[in-house]
Scaffold this motif. Structure first.
Motif, PDB file in Angstrom:
ATOM      1  N   ILE A  62       0.835  -1.206   0.000  1.00  0.00           N
ATOM      2  CA  ILE A  62       0.000   0.000   0.000  1.00  0.00           C
ATOM      3  C   ILE A  62       0.870   1.256   0.000  1.00  0.00           C
ATOM      4  N   CYS A  63       1.870   1.279   0.882  1.00  0.00           N
ATOM      5  CA  CYS A  63       2.695   2.480   1.033  1.00  0.00           C
ATOM      6  C   CYS A  63       3.607   2.716  -0.170  1.00  0.00           C
ATOM      7  N   ASN A  64       3.908   1.671  -0.932  1.00  0.00           N
ATOM      8  CA  ASN A  64       4.729   1.830  -2.143  1.00  0.00           C
ATOM      9  C   ASN A  64       3.900   2.247  -3.355  1.00  0.00           C
ATOM     10  N   ASP A  65       2.594   2.209  -3.235  1.00  0.00           N
ATOM     11  CA  ASP A  65       1.714   2.580  -4.344  1.00  0.00           C
ATOM     12  C   ASP A  65       1.894   4.067  -4.657  1.00  0.00           C
ATOM     13  N   PRO A  66       2.272   4.438  -5.892  1.00  0.00           N
ATOM     14  CA  PRO A  66       2.509   5.855  -6.225  1.00  0.00           C
ATOM     15  C   PRO A  66       1.302   6.745  -5.948  1.00  0.00           C
ATOM     16  N   GLU A  67       0.086   6.260  -6.255  1.00  0.00           N
ATOM     17  CA  GLU A  67      -1.105   7.061  -5.986  1.00  0.00           C
ATOM     18  C   GLU A  67      -1.269   7.320  -4.493  1.00  0.00           C
ATOM     19  N   VAL A  68      -1.003   6.295  -3.696  1.00  0.00           N
ATOM     20  CA  VAL A  68      -1.130   6.436  -2.247  1.00  0.00           C
ATOM     21  C   VAL A  68      -0.096   7.425  -1.726  1.00  0.00           C
ATOM     22  N   LYS A  69       1.133   7.306  -2.204  1.00  0.00           N
ATOM     23  CA  LYS A  69       2.180   8.227  -1.765  1.00  0.00           C
ATOM     24  C   LYS A  69       1.807   9.670  -2.079  1.00  0.00           C
ATOM     25  N   THR A  70       1.285   9.903  -3.276  1.00  0.00           N
ATOM     26  CA  THR A  70       0.896  11.260  -3.668  1.00  0.00           C
ATOM     27  C   THR A  70      -0.167  11.814  -2.733  1.00  0.00           C
ATOM     28  N   GLU A  71      -1.184  11.002  -2.430  1.00  0.00           N
ATOM     29  CA  GLU A  71      -2.259  11.452  -1.558  1.00  0.00           C
ATOM     30  C   GLU A  71      -1.757  11.690  -0.134  1.00  0.00           C
ATOM     31  N   LEU A  72      -0.851  10.829   0.338  1.00  0.00           N
ATOM     32  CA  LEU A  72      -0.304  11.002   1.680  1.00  0.00           C
ATOM     33  C   LEU A  72       0.483  12.303   1.789  1.00  0.00           C
ATOM     34  N   ARG A  73       1.236  12.619   0.732  1.00  0.00           N
ATOM     35  CA  ARG A  73       1.979  13.877   0.738  1.00  0.00           C
ATOM     36  C   ARG A  73       1.036  15.071   0.795  1.00  0.00           C
ATOM     37  N   GLU A  74      -0.085  14.970   0.080  1.00  0.00           N
ATOM     38  CA  GLU A  74      -1.069  16.051   0.107  1.00  0.00           C
ATOM     39  C   GLU A  74      -1.694  16.200   1.490  1.00  0.00           C
ATOM     40  N   GLN A  75      -1.711  15.107   2.256  1.00  0.00           N
ATOM     41  CA  GLN A  75      -2.248  15.159   3.616  1.00  0.00           C
ATOM     42  C   GLN A  75      -1.210  15.607   4.642  1.00  0.00           C
ATOM     43  N   GLY A  76       0.011  15.861   4.185  1.00  0.00           N
ATOM     44  CA  GLY A  76       1.020  16.396   5.089  1.00  0.00           C
ATOM     45  C   GLY A  76       2.111  15.434   5.504  1.00  0.00           C
ATOM     46  N   PHE A  77       2.074  14.211   5.000  1.00  0.00           N
ATOM     47  CA  PHE A  77       3.135  13.256   5.308  1.00  0.00           C
ATOM     48  C   PHE A  77       4.256  13.430   4.283  1.00  0.00           C
ATOM     49  N   GLU A  78       5.377  13.920   4.719  1.00  0.00           N
ATOM     50  CA  GLU A  78       6.473  14.253   3.809  1.00  0.00           C
ATOM     51  C   GLU A  78       7.340  13.013   3.559  1.00  0.00           C
ATOM     52  N   ILE A  79       6.882  12.187   2.641  1.00  0.00           N
ATOM     53  CA  ILE A  79       7.584  10.951   2.305  1.00  0.00           C
ATOM     54  C   ILE A  79       8.589  11.259   1.196  1.00  0.00           C
ATOM     55  N   PRO A  80       9.890  11.137   1.464  1.00  0.00           N
ATOM     56  CA  PRO A  80      10.896  11.438   0.433  1.00  0.00           C
ATOM     57  C   PRO A  80      10.798  10.490  -0.756  1.00  0.00           C
ATOM     58  N   ASP A  81      11.281  10.936  -1.888  1.00  0.00           N
ATOM     59  CA  ASP A  81      11.259  10.100  -3.089  1.00  0.00           C
ATOM     60  C   ASP A  81      12.097   8.842  -2.924  1.00  0.00           C
ATOM     61  N   ASP A  82      13.127   8.889  -2.054  1.00  0.00           N
ATOM     62  CA  ASP A  82      14.013   7.734  -1.914  1.00  0.00           C
ATOM     63  C   ASP A  82      13.577   6.774  -0.806  1.00  0.00           C
ATOM     64  N   THR A  83      12.402   6.992  -0.220  1.00  0.00           N
ATOM     65  CA  THR A  83      11.899   6.076   0.810  1.00  0.00           C
ATOM     66  C   THR A  83      11.258   4.859   0.152  1.00  0.00           C
ATOM     67  N   VAL A  84      11.709   3.686   0.556  1.00  0.00           N
ATOM     68  CA  VAL A  84      11.168   2.423   0.051  1.00  0.00           C
ATOM     69  C   VAL A  84      10.598   1.636   1.231  1.00  0.00           C
ATOM     70  N   PHE A  85       9.393   1.149   1.062  1.00  0.00           N
ATOM     71  CA  PHE A  85       8.740   0.346   2.097  1.00  0.00           C
ATOM     72  C   PHE A  85       8.877  -1.133   1.751  1.00  0.00           C
ATOM     73  N   LEU A  86       9.176  -1.935   2.742  1.00  0.00           N
ATOM     74  CA  LEU A  86       9.240  -3.384   2.561  1.00  0.00           C
ATOM     75  C   LEU A  86       8.737  -4.079   3.805  1.00  0.00           C
ATOM     76  N   ALA A  87       8.545  -5.369   3.694  1.00  0.00           N
ATOM     77  CA  ALA A  87       8.004  -6.141   4.806  1.00  0.00           C
ATOM     78  C   ALA A  87       8.997  -7.194   5.257  1.00  0.00           C
ATOM     79  N   GLY A  88       8.737  -7.737   6.414  1.00  0.00           N
ATOM     80  CA  GLY A  88       9.560  -8.818   6.950  1.00  0.00           C
ATOM     81  C   GLY A  88       8.767  -9.593   7.978  1.00  0.00           C
ATOM     82  N   GLN A  89       9.356 -10.646   8.485  1.00  0.00           N
ATOM     83  CA  GLN A  89       8.707 -11.445   9.525  1.00  0.00           C
ATOM     84  C   GLN A  89       9.743 -11.888  10.551  1.00  0.00           C
ATOM     85  N   HIS A  90       9.419 -11.627  11.804  1.00  0.00           N
ATOM     86  CA  HIS A  90      10.287 -11.953  12.934  1.00  0.00           C
ATOM     87  C   HIS A  90       9.916 -13.325  13.485  1.00  0.00           C
TER      88      HIS A  90
END
Length: 801
Positions: A514-542
């Motif tokens: 979800i967070c890597n989705d370009p549309e989602v990132k654009t909307e989040l930035r418009e809501q005030g979340f300053e996500i840099p262009d070089d931020t990459v989201f990934l998952a893991g399991q402990h």
């Protein structure tokens, strides 16, 4: 109201006293006394003792051990005892408590016990989930109808009473048996009969409410269960008139309450004092700059250990968030037969998410190897259920099979290595599958497949709001968790409670997608979340047994290869230190700790692969800076929250009405399973008898055990590892904000008013002073002030407009 309606209403009222029980394959920790939470804790445990026969407080020996180990402050204990009217020496009081609780056990009713055995036999045959070779006939018609069809052939049941001509409907059967009793006795009668086998009735209650695929195919209800039970009791001429009065505790409960309050206050004083001190330090500290990477873990107490060691390994920032990562979904993994709810039981799944393959060649290799392993598994399962075949197989395979058994038993860590090497040659599902997150405009059952863009934005924004997120690193990792264990019916109890006893990796993958989705990132930035262009989201399991963290990094770009390599190396370092800490808590000397945790994961004779959430006692809601320099010994749930980014209190409200309730459930399950394991737990794993893939017996029949096994709680037969304390919650926020939330949520205030958990607020707007919730939205300043020469301000008891 008609008689039939009155009966149904009485059943519904009586059912509130029985806690829900989930099947072992998706074990959910829950308060076994949840139906009594509208009453003060002391009254609730007394009523439960009368109804269920369970003890509600730790034993005298447990209190004595805690006192000797310094876990109970003598001065605090003296104050609590004096306020309760006790002036004698604690040792003498504990002796008195021990003598009073050594009363002889009451005699059992043999007729009722016989009915319990008959019911357990038919319930296990009806409720099994695919493991029986000869299931109960006519199950699709429902339990009562199926029972009615077979009971006349059951030689253990006399053909007498209402069973001579059992009515077609359960309500008619109940009405017939209740005829001699006034309506005022119906609820007490139903309460006692539901409490006779609380494990089975709790499971029936949960399954009927869930409406899952097994319930849809083979329906059962408390109404049908009670009809069968009352008919059987009538046949054996058992008395069903409810017992009068309550259990005589001889004043022991009041004494035990004083010791318990002192123990809890001792733990809470240390936790609150430390958080208050760190709150003052935070106010004077400067921002530390952009972290090398950020990792979000479940609030699970086991995460506290690995988070601490990751932060020590490099410039990393860790956060805590409920382990389903805010995605209320039903998940179906690649090649899984059924889907599972992957969200807390207090929520309903809102989306169906499935894994879909994206690489056909890798998929083909995976399927080929998986097919071979599944064939081998089918052979073993066939052997387990057919003794004659098993003897022939072992005789044919001879020494080869014997060597395999010996390896499993004598060198489980080598078996772990072999299995690990095999798994490395078999493509992981995450290598060729991705979660189907995008909205598909179709349904799986009642749930929409995928998630709309608007919903994606909402889930991501909610996560960042609740955690008070302001700055993003180059790598942001959402880390779910799961346990690894062999031959353990209770393995789901070690997985993610926020995911209903399932692994949390799928939810982490969905939020990362979800967070890597370009549309989602654009909307989040418009809501005030300053996500840099070089931020990459990934998952893991402990892996909470071995502390290994698997990263799902297939979509990480080459530009972040160095960051990823550095993170992997530091996670390995953190794992070594965390595993050493865990191994020591399990009785190891700490040497070769990683190998020891791997041995526990692979050893099919290991009854204690890990401690799970044993020891849980605290819940801290605040920024990581409040606890990052502390060793909390894996005993605290940690939820990230920044009061300064939540001016309207909506984020805090969501935490207090969601994760705080779930942690209280977990805490209560561990508490009651420890104080009376025979009634609220499940006894020793050594004598467990798995039943139909849904639960365990102790022995060859009777009630379905509902709680945690002894090995999840005890270091030895007479030495608890888990300290049975009610949850101490500490919130870092303005106290009036918390008061306003409690005023808006009566059920939450009731839990606190009735002493099912405690709440302390460290208020950064009032010079970081702490306030203890009392009742009725009133607070008391904590006496241990940060600065003795400064007065503690009075706490407001109502929210500001």
């Amino acid at each position: 109201m008609s008689t039939k309606s009155a009966i149904r209403d009485s059943i519904d009222r009586a059912a509130t006293t029985v806690g829900s029980v989930w099947p072992l394959h998706s074990f959910v920790t829950a308060n076994p006394l949840s139906g009594f939470e509208d009453q003060p804790f002391g009254e609730a445990v007394e009523q439960a003792a009368a109804l269920l026969g369970g003890r509600g407080y730790p034993s005298a020996e447990t209190f004595r051990t805690a006192l000797q180990r310094g876990q109970i402050d003598p001065e605090i204990l003296e104050t609590e005892l004096a306020e309760a009217g006790y002036e004698d020496d604690p040792a003498e009081l504990l002796g008195r408590m021990a003598d009073a609780t050594d009363a002889p056990a009451s005699e059992t009713d043999t007729a009722t016990e016989h009915v319990d055995q008959v019911l357990a036999k038919w319930l296990s045959a009806f409720l099994e989930e695919g493991s029986a070779h000869w299931p109960m006939p006519n199950r699709e018609s429902g339990f009562y109808t199926a029972f009615r069809a077979v009971v006349e052939y059951d030689s253990d049941v006399p053909d007498a009473g209402v069973l001579e001509d059992l009515p077609e409907t359960p309500i008619e059967a109940i009405e017939t048996v209740l005829e001699p009793y006034p309506e005022s006795q119906w609820v007490p009668i139903f309460e006692e009969q539901l409490a006779a086998l609380p494990g089975w009735t709790g499971y029936i209650k949960q399954r009927a409410e869930s409406g899952n695929e097994w319930q849809s195919a083979y329906p059962i209800s408390l109404e049908g269960y009670l009809a069968a039970r009352l008919a059987l009791l009538d046949a054996v001429d058992a008395d069903i008139e409810p017992a009068a009065g309550s259990l005589d505790t001889n004043g022991v409960d009041e004494l035990a309450q004083a010791f318990l309050r002192a123990w809890e206050a001792t733990y809470r004083a240390d936790l609150v004092g430390t958080v208050a001190a760190e709150s003052r330090s935070m106010a004077d500290s400067d921002p530390s700059g952009r972290p090398d990477a950020q990792l979000v873990f479940c609030i699970d107490t086991r995460s506290e250990i690995i988070r601490r060691h990751i932060e020590a390994a490099g410039g990393y920032e860790t956060r805590g968030y409920a382990g389903f990562f805010g995605i209320p979904m039903e998940y179906q993994g690649y090649d899984a037969d059924v889907s599972v709810d992957s969200c807390p039981p207090i929520l309903d799944a809102e989306h169906h998410v499935t894994d879909f393959p994206t690489d056909s060649d890798t998929r083909t290799r995976h399927d080929r190897w998986t097919g071979i392993r599944e064939a081998a598994t089918d052979v073993i399962e066939s052997l387990e259920t057919n003794a004659a075949t098993a003897y022939g197989f072992v005789e044919t395979t001879g020494s080869g099979y014997g060597l395999a058994l010996a390896a499993r038993t004598l060198v489980p860590e080598r078996v772990y290595d072999l299995l690990g090497a095999t798994e490395e040659s078999v493509p992981n599902k995450q290598e060729f599958c991705e979660p189907l997150v995008h909205h598909q405009h179709e349904y799986a059952g009642d749930l929409p497949v995928g998630i709309t863009t608007e919903e994606k934005v909402e889930y991501a924004a909610t996560a960042f709001d609740l955690m008070g997120w302001e700055e993003f690193g180059r790598l942001v990792v959402f880390v779910g968790h799961a346990s690894e264990t062999t031959n353990n019916p209770y393995d789901a109890s070690l997985d993610c409670g926020a995911c209903a006893g399932n692994p949390g990796g799928p939810n982490a993958r969905v939020l990362a997608a979800i967070c890597n989705d370009p549309e989602v990132k654009t909307e989040l930035r418009e809501q005030g979340f300053e996500i840099p262009d070089d931020t990459v989201f990934l998952a893991g399991q402990h892996n909470t047994t071995t502390d290994e963290i698997e990263l799902y990094d297939g979509n990480v770009p080459e530009t972040h290869a160095d960051d990823l390599e550095q993170l992997r190396g530091d996670l390995d370092t953190a794992r070594e230190h965390a595993a050493a800490e865990r191994a020591e808590s399990m009785g190891s000397d700490g040497s070769a700790s990683t190998r020891e945790t791997e041995r526990r994961a692979a050893d099919w004779a290991e009854v204690r692969p890990e401690w799970g959430l044993a020891g849980n006692a605290g819940f801290v809601v605040g920024s990581r800076e409040l606890t990052s320099d502390l060793d909390l010994d894996g005993r605290s749930f940690l939820h990230s929250y920044d009061w300064s980014t939540d001016p309207d209190g909506e984020a805090l409200e969501a935490i207090m009405t969601g994760p705080m309730i779930v942690t209280q459930w977990i805490n209560a399950q561990y508490y009651f399973s420890t104080v009376d394991n025979a009634v609220y737990g499940s006894g020793s794993k050594v004598t467990h008898n798995p039943v139909g893939n849904i639960g365990v017996y102790q022995g060859n029949g009777g009630d379905l055990m509902a709680g945690l096994p002894l090995q999840s709680l005890m270091a030895a037969d007479d030495e608890p590892h888990h300290q049975p304390l009610r949850l101490s919650t500490v919130v870092h926020a303005p106290v009036e904000r918390v008061t306003g939330i409690l005023a808006s949520h009566e059920e939450l205030a009731t839990l606190l008013d009735n002493d099912w958990l405690s709440l302390t607020v460290v208020d950064p707007t009032q010079d970081h002073h702490a306030f203890q919730y009392q009742s009725d939205l009133e607070w008391t300043p904590v006496s241990e002030r940060p600065e003795a020469d400064q007065p503690v301000p009075a706490a407001p008891v109502v929210a500001d407009d």
